[in-house]
Design an enzyme around this catalytic site. Sequence first.
Site, PDB file in Angstrom:
ATOM      1  N   GLU A 168      55.714  31.456  38.862  1.00  0.00           N
ATOM      2  CA  GLU A 168      56.454  32.498  39.719  1.00  0.00           C
ATOM      3  C   GLU A 168      57.580  32.356  39.673  1.00  0.00           C
ATOM      4  OE1 GLU A 168      53.790  33.151  43.343  1.00  0.00           O
ATOM      5  OE2 GLU A 168      52.054  33.660  42.298  1.00  0.00           O
ATOM      6  N   GLU A 369      45.964  32.559  38.507  1.00  0.00           N
ATOM      7  CA  GLU A 369      45.590  32.584  39.667  1.00  0.00           C
ATOM      8  C   GLU A 369      45.058  33.856  40.382  1.00  0.00           C
ATOM      9  OE1 GLU A 369      48.884  31.577  42.740  1.00  0.00           O
ATOM     10  OE2 GLU A 369      49.477  29.938  41.419  1.00  0.00           O
TER      11      GLU A 369
END
Length: 472
Positions: A168, A369
């Site tokens: 991220e 995720e």
Amino acid sequence: MDNKLIFPEGFWWGSATSGPQSEGSFNKPHESIFDYWYKIEPEAFFDKVGPRITSNFYNSYKEDLAMLKEIGLNSFRTSIQWTRLIKDLETGEPDEDGVRFYNAVIDETISNGIIPVMNLHHFDLPIELYEKYGGWESKHVVKLFVRFAETAFKLFGDRVKYWTTFNEPIVIVEGQYLYEFHYPKVVDGKKAMQVLYNVNLASASVIKRFRELGLQEQGGKIGIILNLTPAYPRSDSDEDIEASRIADAFFNASFLDPAVKGSFPEKLVELLKMDGVLWESTVEEDRVINEGTVDFLGVNYYQPRRVKAKEAGSLDDRGWMPDKYFDNYDMPGKRMNPYRGWEIYPKAMYDIAINIRDNYDNIPWFISENGMGVQGEEKYVNEEGIIEDDYRIEFFKEHLQYLHQGISEGSNCFGYHTWTPIDCWSWTNAYKNRYGFIAVDLKTKNKTIKKSGRWIKEVSENNGFYKLSQDK
Ligand code: GAL
């Protein structure tokens, strides 16, 4: 038969965590920005629980990995902490105990029949590098990151075949330089855009080094983990659609395009130039980004972004911000996870799958995720002491159904990792919301498998499950 959703052969059924969120800071030679931030501002963390112990993985990795095997996971991502592996941050010389620990974790993972996926940066910049050089604002730090990566590749590349550079990365830009949710909580649009460039450069430079070291020839693959939050417009008016395209360019394509296509979205560069906040870069650096594209992509998906055209008068005094071009839209009636405050919108799984298929060369990718954080799960404990997290099972199934649809329409998805195997520390939320298949009692350190942990085992064994409507 029709109601059973079967996934492609060899599909990854796994789960992800990170070093800073699970290991605890035992024996690390350096502090990360989170270790430091907790020291100076413990009240910024839920219940003042910091990163010192987290889920104790540093000490309990053997038992923990055995539990992952017990719930049927065939793959597992964690991260190597820069602050643990490296003794000398300038030269990249490793720390002896760091080497021992990661060797042990990797070997133990493999001996449990689980594929290790190793990530190199999960928001955990060494604080010294921020204090000395301004962290990701500095191209020198990019070089030091490459040295760290090189050390990791040389030490573990014989056994680790799946690597990722960043988790991220847009969160570094947002949290540290725009919206003040990660230390150093700077609000500076121009610096933010330089960091955006530098982190892209760091990822591509590491990929370049990976290939120079010949890890690809040894069967290694390298990718990046991006949180893709599709930006959905409030309406189909031209203004709302344009606003959603710009939000998408800032928060998704700003890493996705360089990672897969080797260049930044034109629209983004054009706006940044116009506004005088374009990053500084050299032709050589652009070339590294151009050539350092990924072998595969990991996608973290939790929530969509809803966007509307900028409303007059809603400009703020924070100086230049991407929000100049759009407003976030609070859609009435949206389905919410009240604990995390995130919208639940499973269909985005399908939209992501199709976007990658059609606009990103159908590159191999996996969900790296997906998960549901819930507060106060003790209230769902049954007589046998098991947390009955049916809401989580439903959440996974709904998302998987849309993912399956994307795959059956040709999207090249090879796995599904949830966040997270064992309840772990979530940054400033600490242990407020729990995500795991396995619960951790913070006082006793006792770990127990939740109902979802039993469920994933069956799914993994069957390589699929029965559709929701057909469930008993
Ligand atoms: C993600 C992040 C993870 C974890 C998760 C749940 O955005 O990658 O580190 O914190 O959110 O909060």
